[in-house]
Design a protein around this motif. Structure first.
Motif, PDB file in Angstrom:
ATOM      1  N   MET A  42      -5.914  -5.177  11.242  1.00  0.00           N
ATOM      2  CA  MET A  42      -6.065  -3.763  10.955  1.00  0.00           C
ATOM      3  C   MET A  42      -4.683  -3.115  10.956  1.00  0.00           C
ATOM      4  N   PRO A  43      -4.426  -2.162  10.066  1.00  0.00           N
ATOM      5  CA  PRO A  43      -3.126  -1.478  10.058  1.00  0.00           C
ATOM      6  C   PRO A  43      -2.900  -0.704  11.349  1.00  0.00           C
ATOM      7  N   SER A  44      -1.642  -0.652  11.770  1.00  0.00           N
ATOM      8  CA  SER A  44      -1.281   0.100  12.979  1.00  0.00           C
ATOM      9  C   SER A  44      -0.757   1.494  12.660  1.00  0.00           C
ATOM     10  N   TYR A  45      -0.390   1.725  11.399  1.00  0.00           N
ATOM     11  CA  TYR A  45       0.242   2.989  11.017  1.00  0.00           C
ATOM     12  C   TYR A  45      -0.483   3.614   9.834  1.00  0.00           C
ATOM     13  N   SER A  46      -0.318   4.920   9.722  1.00  0.00           N
ATOM     14  CA  SER A  46      -0.741   5.643   8.525  1.00  0.00           C
ATOM     15  C   SER A  46       0.458   5.828   7.623  1.00  0.00           C
ATOM     16  N   VAL A  47       0.202   5.814   6.313  1.00  0.00           N
ATOM     17  CA  VAL A  47       1.284   5.951   5.335  1.00  0.00           C
ATOM     18  C   VAL A  47       1.511   7.426   5.042  1.00  0.00           C
ATOM     19  N   ALA A  48       2.726   7.875   5.232  1.00  0.00           N
ATOM     20  CA  ALA A  48       3.124   9.250   4.885  1.00  0.00           C
ATOM     21  C   ALA A  48       4.056   9.195   3.680  1.00  0.00           C
ATOM     22  N   ALA A  49       4.495  10.357   3.230  1.00  0.00           N
ATOM     23  CA  ALA A  49       5.390  10.427   2.073  1.00  0.00           C
ATOM     24  C   ALA A  49       6.623   9.559   2.324  1.00  0.00           C
ATOM     25  N   GLY A  50       6.997   8.753   1.301  1.00  0.00           N
ATOM     26  CA  GLY A  50       8.180   7.910   1.375  1.00  0.00           C
ATOM     27  C   GLY A  50       7.977   6.627   2.152  1.00  0.00           C
ATOM     28  N   GLN A  51       6.712   6.289   2.446  1.00  0.00           N
ATOM     29  CA  GLN A  51       6.444   5.094   3.229  1.00  0.00           C
ATOM     30  C   GLN A  51       5.507   4.142   2.488  1.00  0.00           C
ATOM     31  N   ALA A  52       5.481   2.881   2.967  1.00  0.00           N
ATOM     32  CA  ALA A  52       4.610   1.858   2.392  1.00  0.00           C
ATOM     33  C   ALA A  52       4.270   0.845   3.473  1.00  0.00           C
ATOM     34  N   VAL A  53       3.204   0.082   3.242  1.00  0.00           N
ATOM     35  CA  VAL A  53       2.819  -1.018   4.130  1.00  0.00           C
ATOM     36  C   VAL A  53       2.631  -2.268   3.272  1.00  0.00           C
TER      37      VAL A  53
ATOM     38  N   ALA B  56      -3.179   3.350  -3.198  1.00  0.00           N
ATOM     39  CA  ALA B  56      -2.919   2.422  -4.296  1.00  0.00           C
ATOM     40  C   ALA B  56      -2.160   1.216  -3.765  1.00  0.00           C
ATOM     41  N   ILE B  57      -2.252   0.118  -4.516  1.00  0.00           N
ATOM     42  CA  ILE B  57      -1.468  -1.082  -4.240  1.00  0.00           C
ATOM     43  C   ILE B  57      -0.528  -1.334  -5.421  1.00  0.00           C
ATOM     44  N   VAL B  58       0.739  -1.553  -5.110  1.00  0.00           N
ATOM     45  CA  VAL B  58       1.697  -1.994  -6.114  1.00  0.00           C
ATOM     46  C   VAL B  58       1.889  -3.493  -5.929  1.00  0.00           C
ATOM     47  N   GLN B  59       1.668  -4.284  -6.994  1.00  0.00           N
ATOM     48  CA  GLN B  59       1.799  -5.733  -6.906  1.00  0.00           C
ATOM     49  C   GLN B  59       3.208  -6.103  -6.446  1.00  0.00           C
ATOM     50  N   VAL B  60       3.274  -7.182  -5.649  1.00  0.00           N
ATOM     51  CA  VAL B  60       4.558  -7.600  -5.117  1.00  0.00           C
ATOM     52  C   VAL B  60       5.532  -7.966  -6.239  1.00  0.00           C
ATOM     53  N   GLU B  61       4.980  -8.424  -7.387  1.00  0.00           N
ATOM     54  CA  GLU B  61       5.852  -8.783  -8.515  1.00  0.00           C
ATOM     55  C   GLU B  61       6.567  -7.581  -9.113  1.00  0.00           C
ATOM     56  N   ARG B  62       6.074  -6.383  -8.840  1.00  0.00           N
ATOM     57  CA  ARG B  62       6.672  -5.162  -9.397  1.00  0.00           C
ATOM     58  C   ARG B  62       7.548  -4.454  -8.362  1.00  0.00           C
ATOM     59  N   THR B  63       7.967  -5.212  -7.349  1.00  0.00           N
ATOM     60  CA  THR B  63       8.778  -4.620  -6.275  1.00  0.00           C
ATOM     61  C   THR B  63       9.975  -5.514  -5.978  1.00  0.00           C
ATOM     62  N   ARG B  64      10.911  -4.951  -5.193  1.00  0.00           N
ATOM     63  CA  ARG B  64      12.070  -5.708  -4.714  1.00  0.00           C
ATOM     64  C   ARG B  64      12.313  -5.313  -3.257  1.00  0.00           C
ATOM     65  N   ALA B  65      12.166  -6.292  -2.334  1.00  0.00           N
ATOM     66  CA  ALA B  65      12.290  -6.015  -0.903  1.00  0.00           C
ATOM     67  C   ALA B  65      13.759  -6.002  -0.492  1.00  0.00           C
ATOM     68  N   GLU B  66      14.088  -5.050   0.383  1.00  0.00           N
ATOM     69  CA  GLU B  66      15.444  -4.957   0.949  1.00  0.00           C
ATOM     70  C   GLU B  66      15.315  -4.589   2.427  1.00  0.00           C
ATOM     71  N   GLY B  67      15.241  -5.626   3.287  1.00  0.00           N
ATOM     72  CA  GLY B  67      15.105  -5.369   4.719  1.00  0.00           C
ATOM     73  C   GLY B  67      13.841  -4.614   5.029  1.00  0.00           C
TER      74      GLY B  67
ATOM     75  N   ALA C  81       0.861  -1.185   0.000  1.00  0.00           N
ATOM     76  CA  ALA C  81       0.000   0.000   0.000  1.00  0.00           C
ATOM     77  C   ALA C  81       0.895   1.232   0.000  1.00  0.00           C
ATOM     78  N   VAL C  82       0.676   2.095  -1.004  1.00  0.00           N
ATOM     79  CA  VAL C  82       1.543   3.263  -1.194  1.00  0.00           C
ATOM     80  C   VAL C  82       0.685   4.480  -1.498  1.00  0.00           C
ATOM     81  N   ARG C  83       1.366   5.649  -1.507  1.00  0.00           N
ATOM     82  CA  ARG C  83       0.738   6.857  -2.042  1.00  0.00           C
ATOM     83  C   ARG C  83       1.103   6.921  -3.520  1.00  0.00           C
ATOM     84  N   ALA C  84       0.076   6.991  -4.383  1.00  0.00           N
ATOM     85  CA  ALA C  84       0.329   6.983  -5.823  1.00  0.00           C
ATOM     86  C   ALA C  84       1.280   8.094  -6.224  1.00  0.00           C
ATOM     87  N   ALA C  85       1.178   9.226  -5.546  1.00  0.00           N
ATOM     88  CA  ALA C  85       2.061  10.355  -5.904  1.00  0.00           C
ATOM     89  C   ALA C  85       3.523  10.014  -5.681  1.00  0.00           C
TER      90      ALA C  85
END
Length: 421
Positions: free
Chosen positions: A83-94, A108-119, A55-59
């Motif tokens: 339920m989520p514990s945090y709100s998403v601010a600029a530069g953040q994701a859940v 917005a949701i970005v599919q996991v296939e279009r991402t690369r996790a690093e810690g 879950a991200v901010r589309a901007a």
């Protein structure tokens, strides 16, 4: 003699829905709903993810690509049911699983296939528009929305929808309970091999299946042997049910006792004999408002009369308004001789050729050849006054097997008053 159209009209004028009962959803499949159903809340009750992803901010990811990924801090992982514990601010994701709520601030949701996790960070390698892969609150149903109207026949999907509304019980029209009284010294049951002049009581089993298919409950009573005493005992027992079907004994033979016994039991006869083939000896009336069908003894005659008259009655008694068999215009695949002075119902198979539907007879049309009805998709209506339908002639059939070589949009034309025309 009563015409086929008149007979159907008389039957439908003398039956009515039986009444309403409260039933559990687990037993409601095929029942006719007797109440309007409204949604007590929004469904789903929260924005949720349609995909596993972030879950991200589309901007924040508007310019993201594989060549220039956008790096975001991952606040937490939210699974379905959490339920989520945090709100998403600029530069953040859940990190958000399918069905899990969207964290506040994300759009917005970005599919996991279009991402690369690093810690504790994720690199987003694709842009996302606002609303991407987000199922909004109330997408399925809104609070107060009419979900189902009274008169709907409940399907498996309807039961799931009712469960989502926490409706464990619903009001439904009561199903008719139908007594089957087969008569005849020649009849043996399904577990007995016939000898001599005996035959298996096949009509009762065919009727029981057809009754269930019509949404009613069949009860097969003990066969009545060809004596007035046995016929009277079985028919008196049958009067405890909502509808009575007897097979055989309605003609004028020496051992045809049904007609006389029904008269003794107080039958209000509404017709006896229909200008049709097969099924001419059909008898219909009421006892104490209860519909009584004296069906002919030959198995095909029994079943044709069931489809034309009993089935519509049972469906109406069960609360539905979609009464008549589906009708379809077809062409004759071969010459079909018919009775000139009767409405004849011919057993036919259907097939599609070059965008048109053709009907071909299933073979021997004797009223004793039940296998020819088993092979049939439909009953072709051979109108009175015509002795031959020629190959290529346009005619009408009543569908017994929806889906057999035809398009689905043709199935549900409901014209109970013009059922035979």
């Amino acid at each position: 003699m009563t015409s086929a159209d008149q007979a159907l009209q008389i039957v439908l004028e003398n039956v009515a829905p039986l009444g309403i009962e409260r039933v559990p959803v687990t037993s409601a499949l095929g029942r006719v709903l007797a109440e309007d159903i409204y949604s007590p809340r929004d469904i789903p009750g929260f924005d949720n993810s349609a995909m596993d992803g972030y879950a991200v901010r589309a901007a924040d990811v508007a310019a993201a690509s594989e060549a220039r990924p956008v790096r975001l801090e991952v606040l937490e992982t939210v699974a379905a049911g959490m339920m989520p514990s945090y709100s998403v601010a600029a530069g953040q994701a859940v990190r958000t699983m399918t069905g899990a709520p969207i964290a506040p601030g994300a759009d917005a949701i970005v599919q996991v296939e279009r991402t690369r996790a690093e810690g504790n960070f994720v690199e987003v390698m694709a842009a996302a528009q606002a609303g991407a892969f987000v199922r909004p609150r109330g997408e399925d149903l809104r609070h107060g929305e009419l979900v189902m109207s009274a008169g709907k026949t409940l399907s498996p999907s309807d039961l799931g929808t009712l469960a989502s509304l926490n409706r464990a019980m619903v009001d439904a029209w009561r199903r008719p309970r139908v007594a089957i009284v087969a008569t005849g010294d020649e009849l043996v049951d399904i577990d007995q091999v016939p000898t001599g002049a005996q035959i298996v009581n096949s009509s009762a089993y065919a009727l029981a299946g057809a009754i269930r298919e019509a949404g009613a409950e069949p009860v097969m009573l003990k066969v009545a042997r060809d004596t007035p005493e046995e016929v009277r005992a079985r028919l008196a027992e049958a009067l405890a049910f909502d509808v009575v079907l007897s097979t055989g004994g309605v003609s004028v033979g020496q051992f045809d006792h049904v007609k006389g016994v029904l008269d003794e039991l107080g039958l209000r006869q509404l017709f006896h004999g229909v200008a049709q083939k097969p099924g001419r000896p059909l008898k219909f009336g009421t006892i104490g408002g209860r519909p009584i069908f004296g069906l002919p003894g030959n198995p095909v005659s029994t079943m044709v009369c069931f489809y034309l008259y009993v089935r519509p009655a049972l469906i109406k008694m069960g609360g539905s308004t979609r009464i008549g068999l589906p009708r379809l215009a077809v062409k004759c695949a071969n010459d079909i001789p018919i009775s000139a002075n009767l409405t004849e119902f011919v057993r036919v198979r259907l097939e599609r050729r070059d965008g048109e539907i053709f009907a071909a007879t299933t073979g021997n049309q004797s009223s004793g050849v039940l296998s020819s009805l088993s092979r049939a998709d439909a009953l072709l209506i051979g109108p009175a006054g015509v002795s031959l339908l020629r190959s290529g002639d346009q005619t009408t059939v009543l569908l017994l097997t929806p889906g057999a070589g035809v398009d689905s949009e043709a199935y549900f034309e409901d014209r109970p008053r013009r059922h035979m025309n």
